[in-house]
Design a protein around this motif. Structure first.
Motif, PDB file in Angstrom:
ATOM      1  N   LYS A 112       0.836  -1.207   0.000  1.00  0.00           N
ATOM      2  CA  LYS A 112       0.000   0.000   0.000  1.00  0.00           C
ATOM      3  C   LYS A 112       0.868   1.254   0.000  1.00  0.00           C
ATOM      4  N   ALA A 120      -3.428   7.226  -6.485  1.00  0.00           N
ATOM      5  CA  ALA A 120      -2.907   6.012  -5.855  1.00  0.00           C
ATOM      6  C   ALA A 120      -3.989   4.957  -5.638  1.00  0.00           C
ATOM      7  N   GLN A 148       2.176   1.802  -3.424  1.00  0.00           N
ATOM      8  CA  GLN A 148       1.086   2.308  -4.248  1.00  0.00           C
ATOM      9  C   GLN A 148       0.925   3.815  -4.041  1.00  0.00           C
TER      10      GLN A 148
END
Length: 224
Positions: free
Chosen positions: A23, A52, A26
């Motif tokens: 994450k 994102a 990202q």
């Protein structure tokens, strides 16, 4: 322990860590794209969250504000792209001149890429309004690159090919040399010949010039 209650094991914690790292990756990729497109002031956390593909809540769980996120992006760019590319030069170098010529070539190629060019312009244009921005770039970007080049110079000092009592200053001089002829002109959108032949020519001259300043043989011939 009561029946039906299980504590998370090492495997669960590892999966959670992988998910958090993914994450974060990202978010950094999305933030990099937005910062380079819109600049620092023009970028918003909402835009970054959208690019994102995460919620704003998730974004703020990872980064408390835009400044922290920008610092993380600079740090990531330096760690993942710039420093590794510079370190690879050492693998094929035979002589000191070849080593610094290869290092200059890689550095020039990186600085001529659209991303680093846009990032430089962002810092220059917005630093007067956001002094912390320049400080962040210096610490996480330029500073880390300077550390890499300094280590490179210290490697050749240890091998007896370079002589200097201030490798950090020598590293700054080398990085300045790498911005001559091609990089500075490109930053101003002036027409340049950025062909492989020209980059190799310029980087070769930089390697020769740097070793002419700091090479052991050069030092030996200086008047006492």
């Amino acid at each position: 322990m009561k029946e039906g209650i299980s504590l998370p094991g090492a495997e669960d914690r590892q999966e959670e860590s992988v998910s958090i790292n993914a994450k974060r990756r990202q978010i950094l990729d999305g933030a990099e794209a937005i910062f380079l497109e819109s600049g620092y002031e023009g970028a918003s956390m909402s835009q970054i969250a959208f690019r994102a593909k995460v919620s704003k809540g998730t974004l703020y769980n990872h980064f408390e504000n835009k400044a922290a996120l920008f610092g993380a992006v600079i740090d990531d760019l330096s760690r993942s792209k710039l420093a590794p590319a510079l370190c690879q030069s050492q693998l094929t170098a035979i002589t000191c001149v070849e080593a610094f010529s290869q290092l200059a070539e890689r550095f020039i190629r990186i600085l001529l890429q659209p991303g680093p060019l846009r990032l430089y312009r962002i810092i220059v244009s917005e630093a007067p309004h956001f002094p912390d921005l320049a400080d962040t770039f210096w610490r996480y970007g330029f500073g880390k690159t300077l550390d890499t080049v300094t280590q490179w110079i210290e490697h050749w000092i240890d091998r007896g090919a370079i002589v200097t009592d201030d490798p950090v200053f020598a590293a700054e001089q080398f990085m300045a040399l790498c911005q001559t002829r091609l990089v500075q002109r490109k930053r101003f959108e002036l027409p340049i010949d950025s062909s492989d032949e020209q980059i190799l020519f310029v980087s070769g001259r930089i390697g020769q010039a740097f070793v002419a300043i700091y090479g052991r043989e050069t030092q030996a011939h200086k008047p006492g």
